[in-house]
Design a protein around this motif. Structure first.
Motif, mmCIF file in Angstrom:
data_model
loop_
_atom_site.group_PDB
_atom_site.id
_atom_site.type_symbol
_atom_site.label_atom_id
_atom_site.label_comp_id
_atom_site.label_asym_id
_atom_site.label_seq_id
_atom_site.Cartn_x
_atom_site.Cartn_y
_atom_site.Cartn_z
ATOM 1 N N LYS A 14 -2.189 -7.254 64.885
ATOM 2 C CA LYS A 14 -2.873 -6.967 63.491
ATOM 3 C C LYS A 14 -2.536 -5.203 63.260
ATOM 4 N N ILE A 15 -2.466 -4.630 62.717
ATOM 5 C CA ILE A 15 -1.941 -3.367 62.623
ATOM 6 C C ILE A 15 -2.992 -2.912 61.540
ATOM 7 N N VAL A 16 -4.143 -1.731 61.880
ATOM 8 C CA VAL A 16 -4.872 -0.950 61.437
ATOM 9 C C VAL A 16 -4.556 1.123 60.546
ATOM 10 N N CYS A 17 -4.329 0.803 59.627
ATOM 11 C CA CYS A 17 -3.833 2.475 59.406
ATOM 12 C C CYS A 17 -5.432 2.994 58.725
ATOM 13 N N LYS A 18 -4.793 4.354 59.465
ATOM 14 C CA LYS A 18 -6.084 4.788 59.267
ATOM 15 C C LYS A 18 -5.234 6.140 57.856
ATOM 16 N N GLY A 19 -5.972 6.320 56.417
ATOM 17 C CA GLY A 19 -5.976 6.770 55.799
ATOM 18 C C GLY A 19 -3.844 6.719 55.009
ATOM 19 N N GLU A 20 -3.236 7.611 54.785
ATOM 20 C CA GLU A 20 -2.399 7.080 53.737
ATOM 21 C C GLU A 20 -0.918 7.867 54.570
ATOM 22 N N PRO A 21 0.407 6.921 54.298
ATOM 23 C CA PRO A 21 1.223 7.285 55.518
ATOM 24 C C PRO A 21 1.923 8.600 54.863
ATOM 25 N N ASP A 22 2.799 8.981 55.927
ATOM 26 C CA ASP A 22 3.458 10.664 55.651
ATOM 27 C C ASP A 22 4.429 10.372 54.610
ATOM 28 N N PHE A 23 5.428 9.027 55.719
ATOM 29 C CA PHE A 23 6.139 9.022 53.914
ATOM 30 C C PHE A 23 6.565 7.292 54.185
ATOM 31 N N ILE A 24 7.181 7.067 53.329
ATOM 32 C CA ILE A 24 7.690 6.218 53.068
ATOM 33 C C ILE A 24 9.079 5.831 53.307
ATOM 34 N N VAL A 25 9.988 5.198 53.452
ATOM 35 C CA VAL A 25 11.665 4.757 53.428
ATOM 36 C C VAL A 25 12.032 3.493 53.086
ATOM 37 N N MET A 26 12.951 3.232 52.403
ATOM 38 C CA MET A 26 13.955 2.726 51.760
ATOM 39 C C MET A 26 15.536 2.716 52.293
ATOM 40 N N CYS A 27 15.550 1.813 53.513
ATOM 41 C CA CYS A 27 16.912 1.853 53.968
ATOM 42 C C CYS A 27 17.352 0.314 53.187
ATOM 43 N N HIS A 28 18.595 0.683 53.013
ATOM 44 C CA HIS A 28 19.571 -0.090 52.582
ATOM 45 C C HIS A 28 20.985 -0.605 53.667
ATOM 46 N N ASN A 47 1.777 9.169 61.909
ATOM 47 C CA ASN A 47 1.094 9.351 63.130
ATOM 48 C C ASN A 47 0.454 8.185 63.612
ATOM 49 N N ARG A 48 0.734 8.642 65.372
ATOM 50 C CA ARG A 48 0.359 7.384 65.870
ATOM 51 C C ARG A 48 -1.442 7.409 66.352
ATOM 52 N N SER A 49 -1.831 7.864 65.888
ATOM 53 C CA SER A 49 -2.504 8.482 65.940
ATOM 54 C C SER A 49 -3.507 8.120 64.782
ATOM 55 N N LYS A 50 -3.084 7.705 63.417
ATOM 56 C CA LYS A 50 -3.954 7.051 62.844
ATOM 57 C C LYS A 50 -4.492 5.469 62.900
ATOM 58 N N ILE A 51 -3.388 4.783 63.967
ATOM 59 C CA ILE A 51 -2.867 4.149 64.284
ATOM 60 C C ILE A 51 -3.361 3.120 65.221
ATOM 61 N N GLU A 52 -3.565 1.551 64.536
ATOM 62 C CA GLU A 52 -4.473 0.501 66.364
ATOM 63 C C GLU A 52 -3.542 -0.300 66.074
ATOM 64 N N ILE A 53 -3.251 -0.758 67.523
ATOM 65 C CA ILE A 53 -2.906 -2.492 66.789
ATOM 66 C C ILE A 53 -3.165 -2.727 67.930
ATOM 67 N N SER A 54 -3.012 -4.347 67.482
ATOM 68 C CA SER A 54 -4.083 -5.411 68.334
ATOM 69 C C SER A 54 -2.794 -6.999 68.327
ATOM 70 N N GLY A 55 -2.745 -7.276 69.186
ATOM 71 C CA GLY A 55 -1.715 -8.522 69.818
ATOM 72 C C GLY A 55 -0.261 -8.251 71.003
ATOM 73 N N LEU A 56 0.246 -8.628 70.633
ATOM 74 C CA LEU A 56 1.574 -8.849 71.451
ATOM 75 C C LEU A 56 2.622 -9.012 70.384
ATOM 76 N N THR A 57 3.355 -7.537 70.804
ATOM 77 C CA THR A 57 4.967 -8.100 70.084
ATOM 78 C C THR A 57 5.814 -8.230 71.714
ATOM 79 N N ILE A 93 5.307 6.229 64.299
ATOM 80 C CA ILE A 93 5.577 5.001 63.854
ATOM 81 C C ILE A 93 5.254 4.354 62.399
ATOM 82 N N ALA A 94 6.294 3.678 62.392
ATOM 83 C CA ALA A 94 6.648 2.878 61.180
ATOM 84 C C ALA A 94 6.469 1.676 61.453
#
Ligand SMILES: [Zn+2]
Ligand SMILES: [Zn+2]
Length: 141
Positions: A14-28, A47-57, A93-94
């Motif tokens: 699970k990932i919680v992101c605070k606020g809106e992203p700085d940019f959103i990339v579409m890659c083909h 920005n990494r400071s706006k993100i909380e990640i839980s769980g294993l990857t 982080i994307a």
């Protein structure tokens, strides 16, 4: 502050992101097509400071066409692509836009590897479009 919530297919990551992203990339690019199993990749950069990640990857790293190393994090249980980052810029982080499963999520702000775009894919008007990554040749926007 407004939060965007992302999770993998099975719910382990699970990932919680605070606020809106700085940019959103579409890659083909071909690598993103193979990685996602879809026609293009969509990543929301925070920005990494706006993100909380839980769980294993688990991770898979690759060298992009422009020479930048990227590390892709995915759920080891269900295989969902969750987020990625670059060792040379650990501040950002994307997060995979599909992991939000939110039809109101903001639209892409930039489009990369336009020459590899599936012909039927329509890109939002007035966004930056490049033949490569952000280091590539700009077409419009
Ligand atoms: Zn999962
Ligand atoms: Zn790509």
């Amino acid at each position: 502050m407004f939060q965007h919530h992302a999770q993998c297919h099975c719910g382990q990551v699970k990932i919680v992101c605070k606020g809106e992203p700085d940019f959103i990339v579409m890659c083909h690019c071909e690598d993103c097509q193979r990685r996602t199993g879809s026609a293009f990749n969509l990543g929301a950069w925070f920005n990494r400071s706006k993100i909380e990640i839980s769980g294993l990857t688990k991770v898979y790293s690759r060298i992009e066409h422009d020479g930048i190393e990227t590390t892709y994090h995915f759920c080891p249980s269900c295989g969902s692509s969750m987020y990625w980052d670059m060792p040379e810029n650990t501040q950002m982080i994307a997060v995979a836009v599909g992991a939000f499963a939110d039809p109101e999520f903001p639209q892409p702000t930039v489009s990369f590897y336009e020459h590899k775009r599936h012909v039927w894919v329509t890109v939002p008007e007035a966004i930056g479009r490049f033949t490569g990554s952000g280091k590539g040749e700009k077409i419009t926007g």
